[in-house]
Scaffold this active site. Structure first.
Site, short mmCIF file in Angstrom:
data_model
loop_
_atom_site.label_atom_id
_atom_site.label_comp_id
_atom_site.label_asym_id
_atom_site.label_seq_id
_atom_site.Cartn_x
_atom_site.Cartn_y
_atom_site.Cartn_z
N LYS A 253 70.59 119.53 54.74
CA LYS A 253 70.69 120.62 53.57
C LYS A 253 71.70 121.55 54.07
O LYS A 253 71.93 121.82 55.30
CB LYS A 253 69.18 121.12 53.76
CG LYS A 253 69.19 122.49 53.14
CD LYS A 253 67.95 123.04 53.00
CE LYS A 253 67.70 124.50 52.84
NZ LYS A 253 66.39 124.89 52.26
N ASP B 297 63.21 122.99 58.09
CA ASP B 297 63.44 124.00 56.96
C ASP B 297 61.88 124.35 56.59
O ASP B 297 60.93 123.54 56.46
CB ASP B 297 63.60 123.06 55.63
CG ASP B 297 64.03 123.91 54.63
OD1 ASP B 297 64.00 125.16 54.82
OD2 ASP B 297 64.66 123.39 53.45
N ASP B 298 61.50 125.74 56.69
CA ASP B 298 60.35 126.34 56.42
C ASP B 298 59.22 125.97 57.47
O ASP B 298 58.13 126.32 57.19
CB ASP B 298 59.87 126.08 55.14
CG ASP B 298 60.44 126.67 54.01
OD1 ASP B 298 61.76 127.20 54.17
OD2 ASP B 298 60.07 126.65 52.79
N HIS C 178 73.05 124.41 51.34
CA HIS C 178 72.39 125.37 50.60
C HIS C 178 73.15 126.67 50.72
O HIS C 178 72.58 127.86 50.92
CB HIS C 178 70.71 125.75 51.08
CG HIS C 178 70.02 126.44 50.03
ND1 HIS C 178 68.61 126.68 50.24
CD2 HIS C 178 70.35 126.75 48.76
CE1 HIS C 178 68.15 127.29 48.87
NE2 HIS C 178 69.23 127.33 48.05
N CYS D 201 66.00 130.80 53.14
CA CYS D 201 66.96 129.76 53.56
C CYS D 201 68.60 130.24 53.62
O CYS D 201 69.22 130.36 54.87
CB CYS D 201 66.91 128.51 52.78
SG CYS D 201 65.21 127.86 52.84
N LYS E 117 57.25 133.41 55.70
CA LYS E 117 58.42 133.31 54.79
C LYS E 117 58.91 134.32 53.74
O LYS E 117 58.04 134.93 53.02
CB LYS E 117 58.72 132.14 54.04
CG LYS E 117 59.78 131.63 53.26
CD LYS E 117 59.87 130.36 52.65
CE LYS E 117 60.94 129.88 51.53
NZ LYS E 117 61.18 128.76 50.91
N ASP F 205 64.74 127.42 60.16
CA ASP F 205 65.52 128.48 59.55
C ASP F 205 64.62 129.82 59.37
O ASP F 205 65.21 130.84 59.39
CB ASP F 205 66.17 127.97 58.39
CG ASP F 205 65.03 127.64 57.35
OD1 ASP F 205 63.81 127.50 57.51
OD2 ASP F 205 65.43 127.25 56.30
N HIS F 206 63.23 129.71 59.20
CA HIS F 206 62.50 130.87 59.21
C HIS F 206 61.04 130.66 59.30
O HIS F 206 60.81 129.45 59.37
CB HIS F 206 62.93 131.76 57.77
CG HIS F 206 62.99 131.01 56.69
ND1 HIS F 206 61.71 130.71 56.20
CD2 HIS F 206 63.70 130.53 56.03
CE1 HIS F 206 61.99 129.67 55.16
NE2 HIS F 206 63.38 129.63 54.95
N HIS G 10 60.07 121.25 53.81
CA HIS G 10 60.24 122.17 52.42
C HIS G 10 59.36 121.37 51.58
O HIS G 10 59.21 120.19 51.49
CB HIS G 10 61.33 122.22 52.06
CG HIS G 10 61.68 123.52 51.14
ND1 HIS G 10 61.30 123.57 49.60
CD2 HIS G 10 62.58 124.71 51.24
CE1 HIS G 10 61.64 124.40 49.13
NE2 HIS G 10 62.15 125.42 50.23
#
Ligand SMILES: *[C@@H]1O[C@H](CO)[C@@H](O)[C@H](O)[C@H]1NC(C)=O
Ligand SMILES: *[C@@H]1O[C@H](CO)[C@@H](O)[C@H](O)[C@H]1NC(C)=O
Ligand SMILES: *[C@@H]1O[C@H](CO)[C@@H](O)[C@H](O)[C@H]1NC(C)=O
Ligand SMILES: *[C@@H]1O[C@H](CO)[C@@H](O)[C@H](O)[C@H]1NC(C)=O
Length: 588
Positions: free
Chosen positions: A144, A45-46, A146, A85, A377, A352-353, A300
């Site tokens: 996660k 994540d991130d 989301h 996300c 992001k 994810d990004h 994150h």
């Protein structure tokens, strides 16, 4: 020497063999299907592309991810379909641009903000998990989600992972945010409170005006209209009110399948619990083909890091968290390898990004780094927001220690794993991803992606054109975020870049770069410096036109109404609003 077999024994053996065969056909599980690999997808994540050793970081230690790349294929141009996300994950799971499922947004808030909101991955979208489930896979999501929980009532779980093809879920239906840890640096509340309060006031004013108009017969307006406005205003008011310190209770929860196990979560146990769940899933599924999506809460904010990893890296708490995440990757691979599943498991790792440049506390960096790529992001066009690490390993099938520079997308995982499972992708809708296997195996040289469309919310910000014959990698930016303060390369003042209005600059003609010569998007080309300028722009324009022709209107999952908090949708393990429980099953 073998004795002469007795007739009866032969017959008996034959019969039991036949029974076994029939049983096998029935159960399908006693002979593992060699052509159906297990699938382990790991999503960070991130995490920024510049945070990982094998992508050029020489100060953060990510030995396990680097080793994965050593044993497999490393993608250097792996692109997320969205820079935040919720839409990126929706695209990943559906193989489609998020705009096709209504999972991107025309307002500033581009993610699901509450477990108690009504927006989420629509039940009629078909995730790869659902197809694999139909192909006989045991499917699980750990970590996660989301992508929403409920549509109309507290427990309908219409957007829940179990309603989207996962047969097991353990993790957060929402996302980790600073509020999960404490009250400092609220991530959602500050900006949201302002937005909600503003909306509340505007709507209250409108309702008042309408009421006065109606009562004094100044203008005609239906009671229904007034009631509609009033309801909207009330929802915004509730959202504003509930964002005061309640976020932790409303959003930071852990679920096992349909049940809430911790509300709020106890962060100090979470990493360990998620790891334990993952290993035990692999253990109990080792005899059947499985799909396991491990969706990390790392890296994150608030960067929950266990004692062992604190203060270990040379990049503060963020670096510690990245190194702990790498350790988790190592643990997962160890579980696969120890169970003898290494050669029968397709392993994928990605983020994810891009890394979150604006995540800072004081002057301390709390977010990721995107290496030589501009932006991060939340920026849909700039490379740093969407180019992520992407690594695939399948020993014996895919080559080891290989690098592929072709454009690939997170959306490609969809048709790839569907193909591996022997299924077919849905034929009644557009799928934007392409099966990666020929490219990964080296049977083709070029990826099937000629054009990629880079959205920021529902707004098309940039387009990439991989001109295969010339090797050029054109990228045209129609819209770019306004960086602030001036001279910065991110949106430090507002804390995050937005996609439209005064927060962006439109470019006509678009800013054009050739990433094959200028990967950092530093020097825009012009008709003077690039003889092909006009030809390239008009080819891209035609592609945009064609792309628009494939879009059809769908309900907006992240509309203002769908993202506000609704008390009747709030997942709650007690009697609403007294929602708290500690540990599995026992309530306090
Ligand atoms: C490695 O990652 C850290 C943390 O994100 C970053 O500060 C540093 O600049 C990176 N180093 C390189 C060489 O990219
Ligand atoms: C796994 O694949 C590798 C690479 O092809 C091979 O060297 C190794 O022997 C295989 N291991 C098993 C247990 O089949
Ligand atoms: C394995 O799966 C493939 C694809 O679904 C199928 O065609 C094949 O018959 C299966 N083989 C066995 C031994 O079950
Ligand atoms: C899902 O339902 C919505 C609303 O009815 C519709 O617009 C959309 O096209 C459907 N999506 C698919 C993939 O069928």
């Amino acid at each position: 020497m073998r004795g002469i077999p007795r007739e009866g024994e032969d017959l008996r053996q034959g019969r039991s063999l036949a029974i076994l065969l029939i049983l096998c056909l029935f159960l399908k599980t006693c002979v593992p299907n060699a052509s159906k690999p297990n699938i382990l997808l790991i999503m960070a994540d991130d995490l920024g592309i510049g945070d990982v050793g094998c992508y050029g970081n020489d100060t953060i230690r990510t030995p396990n991810i680097d080793h994965l790349a050593k044993e497999g294929v490393r993608l250097t141009q792996h692109i997320a379909a969205a820079p935040v996300c919720t839409p990126s994950r929706a695209a990943f799971l559906t193989g489609r641009y998020p705009i096709r499922s209504g999972m991107d947004s025309s307002i500033k808030q581009r993610i699901v903000f509450w477990n108690g909101a009504s927006g989420g991955l629509p039940p009629n979208e078909t995730t790869f998990a659902r197809i694999l489930q139909q192909q006989g896979y045991t499917t699980a999501l750990i970590g996660k989600w989301h992508l929403g929980v409920n549509c109309e009532s507290r427990n309908d779980h219409c957007h829940h992972p179990l309603n989207h093809g996962f047969s097991y879920f353990y993790g957060m239906p929402f996302s980790l945010v600073n509020e999960c840890q404490g009250r400092e640096n609220p991530e959602l509340s500050q900006s949201l409170q302002d937005t909600y309060w503003l909306h509340t006031q505007i709507i209250a004013l409108a309702v008042l005006t309408l009421l006065i108009g109606k009562l004094t017969n100044l203008f005609s307006v239906k009671w229904k209209t007034i009631a509609c406005f009033a309801t909207g205003g009330f929802l915004f008011f509730i959202s504003w009110f509930s964002s005061y310190g309640f976020t932790k209770y409303w959003n930071c929860i852990l679920m096992r399948n349909h049940d809430i196990t911790e509300q709020p979560m106890r962060l100090e146990k979470t990493t360990f619990n998620l790891l334990k769940e993952t290993v035990s899933f692999i253990e109990r599924s080792k005899h059947e083909p499985f799909l396991l999506l491990v969706s990390f809460l790392h890296v994150h904010t608030p960067l929950i890091t266990t004692e062992k990893f604190r203060g270990r890296s040379s990049h503060g708490l963020y670096g510690d968290n990245v190194e702990e995440m790498d350790w988790l990757v190592g643990k997962l691979l160890e579980a696969i390898d120890k169970k003898g599943l290494k050669n029968s498991t397709f392993v994928y790792f990605a983020s994810d990004h891009g890394g979150f440049l604006e995540a800072q506390e004081g002057n301390v960096q709390r977010g990721g780094w995107n290496g030589i790529y501009k932006g991060g992001k939340a920026m849909g066009g700039w490379e740093g927001g969407i180019r992520v690490p992407g690594i695939v390993r399948w020993p014996g099938v895919l080559p080891a220690d290989t690098v592929i520079d072709e454009p690939t997308s997170l959306m490609d995982i969809y048709p790839t794993v569907v193909h591996l499972a022997g299924g077919t992708v849905p034929q009644d809708r557009v799928i934007d991803g392409h099966n990666l296997m020929p490219l990964l195996r080296g049977t083709v040289q070029h990826s099937e992606h000629e054009f990629m469309f880079h959205y920021c919310g529902v707004y098309l910000h940039a387009v990439r054109w991989h001109q295969k014959d010339s090797g050029a990698l054109w990228k045209a930016h129609y819209t770019t975020p306004v960086f602030q303060p001036e001279g910065a390369e991110a949106c430090y003042k507002s804390g995050i870049c937005h996609c439209f209005g005064e927060d962006v600059t439109h470019h006509d003609p678009p800013l054009l770069f050739d990433l094959s010569r200028d990967p950092s998007e530093a020097n825009p080309l012009s008709p003077d410096t690039e003889p092909l300028f006009d030809a390239v722009i008009s080819r891209i324009e035609r592609a945009v036109w064609d792309h628009h022709g494939t879009l059809s209107p769908v309900p907006q999952q992240l509309s203002a109404y769908n993202i506000v908090w609704k008390p009747w949708l709030q997942p709650c393990c007690g009697t609403f609003p007294f929602c708290w429980c500690d540990e599995e099953g026992d309530r306090t």
